[in-house]
Scaffold this active site. Structure first.
Site, mmCIF file in Angstrom:
data_model
loop_
_atom_site.group_PDB
_atom_site.id
_atom_site.type_symbol
_atom_site.label_atom_id
_atom_site.label_comp_id
_atom_site.label_asym_id
_atom_site.label_seq_id
_atom_site.Cartn_x
_atom_site.Cartn_y
_atom_site.Cartn_z
ATOM 1 N N ASP A 184 32.427 28.217 14.992
ATOM 2 C CA ASP A 184 32.470 29.383 15.882
ATOM 3 C C ASP A 184 31.197 30.175 15.605
ATOM 4 O O ASP A 184 30.449 29.880 14.660
ATOM 5 C CB ASP A 184 33.721 30.232 15.602
ATOM 6 N N SER A 185 30.989 31.221 16.407
ATOM 7 C CA SER A 185 29.840 32.085 16.146
ATOM 8 C C SER A 185 30.075 32.964 14.909
ATOM 9 O O SER A 185 29.139 33.437 14.289
ATOM 10 C CB SER A 185 29.583 32.982 17.363
ATOM 11 N N GLU A 188 33.610 41.950 14.847
ATOM 12 C CA GLU A 188 32.733 41.560 13.729
ATOM 13 C C GLU A 188 32.415 42.769 12.848
ATOM 14 O O GLU A 188 32.216 42.634 11.640
ATOM 15 C CB GLU A 188 31.442 40.918 14.255
ATOM 16 N N CYS A 212 39.161 34.012 23.826
ATOM 17 C CA CYS A 212 38.085 34.060 22.830
ATOM 18 C C CYS A 212 38.782 34.114 21.473
ATOM 19 O O CYS A 212 39.717 34.907 21.297
ATOM 20 C CB CYS A 212 37.226 35.309 23.029
ATOM 21 N N CYS A 251 35.718 27.901 19.443
ATOM 22 C CA CYS A 251 34.935 28.869 20.203
ATOM 23 C C CYS A 251 35.129 28.540 21.683
ATOM 24 O O CYS A 251 34.765 27.441 22.130
ATOM 25 C CB CYS A 251 33.468 28.726 19.802
ATOM 26 N N HIS A 263 37.981 35.263 18.705
ATOM 27 C CA HIS A 263 37.908 36.548 18.003
ATOM 28 C C HIS A 263 39.074 37.477 18.373
ATOM 29 O O HIS A 263 39.525 38.274 17.563
ATOM 30 C CB HIS A 263 36.606 37.274 18.358
HETATM 31 N N1 DGL Z 1 34.733 33.319 19.324
HETATM 32 C C1 DGL Z 1 33.943 32.749 20.361
HETATM 33 C C2 DGL Z 1 34.742 32.435 21.591
HETATM 34 O O1 DGL Z 1 35.883 32.045 21.452
HETATM 35 C C3 DGL Z 1 32.558 33.318 20.566
HETATM 36 C C4 DGL Z 1 32.447 34.797 20.668
HETATM 37 C C5 DGL Z 1 31.004 35.279 20.760
HETATM 38 O O2 DGL Z 1 30.221 34.982 19.839
HETATM 39 O O3 DGL Z 1 30.691 35.940 21.741
HETATM 40 O O4 DGL Z 1 34.284 32.508 22.694
#
Ligand code: DGL
Length: 272
Positions: free
Chosen positions: A13-14, A153, A185, A76, A187
């Site tokens: 993931d990011s 974050e 997402c 992600c 996150h």
């Molecule tokens: N967590 C990621 C997703 O599911 C990427 C979020 C990001 O870096 O913008 O899209």
């Protein structure tokens, strides 16, 4: 032929979003060893172009290949929406994304489906396409939420500002009387206490992390890749600051992980 059943499953993931998938995987398949990569040097992904995402994903997968992973889960949604189809045939190991498992789970829950996602995922229309392919009578509304990832974050989960922003993002979906909402997402699952407060209890909340782990389990069984030995370990790597990632991840993991720094740009020149 080499037996790869004891090799790791790669997850990337990011940033900390993919930890929601990692936790599911570890809970469900405690025998499996995992390689987790957080591309924090290039976070956020959700406001990037498709060609950038494709490049990042190819770099990560090439590195994971050199680390001999037996499978990769894209933890992600942005990568799953923008790059999965292109890269799935470029590597020999199975690569799983979140969109299809998330869409499948959503259509079993409801017909009026909202999706909160990064701007890139929302604009791609990936969830709408996947849902309508399964059930053409479903209705789908996708909302891009550019502020969420930086807020998560920065661990600003409980600030009034985050609540106000969440109310704004959810208002257009609530106006459509959705019966189901997908965390589009990884996150956003970290905001689930806030979502639960802001949404009527009748709305089904879908976290694609759960069905993607079920899909991974089935695929491992099918391919004879399930680890028969109960000796799992999790290796954490990041393109950014290991200390910073260890600090952020601690809150979600319940322990402070040891994190290695990986320079993907440098590796891609070495590997050619
Ligand atoms: N967590 C990621 C997703 O599911 C990427 C979020 C990001 O870096 O913008 O899209």
């Amino acid at each position: 032929m080499r037996d790869s059943s004891c090799d790791r499953i790669g997850i990337f993931d990011s940033g900390v979003g993919g930890l929601t998938v990692l936790k599911q995987l570890h809970r469900r398949l405690p025998h499996e060893s995992i390689l987790y990569f957080a591309d924090t040097a290039r976070l956020p992904y959700g406001t990037r172009s498709q060609s950038e995402i494709l490049q990042f994903v190819r770099e990560i997968l090439s590195w994971m290949e050199s680390e001999r992973v037996k499978m990769v889960i894209m933890a992600c949604n942005t990568s799953s929406a923008l790059a999965l189809e292109a890269v799935q045939t470029e590597f020999t190991f199975p690569i799983l994304g979140l969109i299809l498992p998330g869409a499948r789970a959503a259509v079993t829950a409801g017909k009026r489906i909202g999706v909160v996602a990064t701007p890139a995922t929302a604009v791609s229309g990936a969830y709408r396409r996947a849902i309508l392919e399964i059930d053409d009578l479903a209705q789908v509304w996708e909302v891009g939420c550019p502020e969420f990832v930086p807020l998560i974050e920065a661990n600003r989960l409980w600030e009034p500002y985050t609540r106000t922003i969440a109310q704004q993002y959810l208002s257009s979906l609530l106006a459509q009387n959705i019966d189901t909402l997908i965390y589009g997402c990884t996150h956003y699952r970290h905001l689930s206490p806030l979502f639960t407060q802001l949404l009527p209890p009748a709305i089904h909340l879908i976290d694609p992390a759960e069905p993607v782990v079920s899909a991974a389990e089935q695929e491992l069984e099918l391919m004879g890749l399930a680890n028969p030995i109960a000796s799992s370990s999790i290796r954490f790597c990041t393109s950014g600051s290991p200390d910073e990632f260890a600090h952020k991840a601690q809150q979600w993991l319940g322990y402070r992980p040891t994190v290695e720094a990986i320079d993907l740009a440098c590796l891609s020149t070495i590997h050619g």
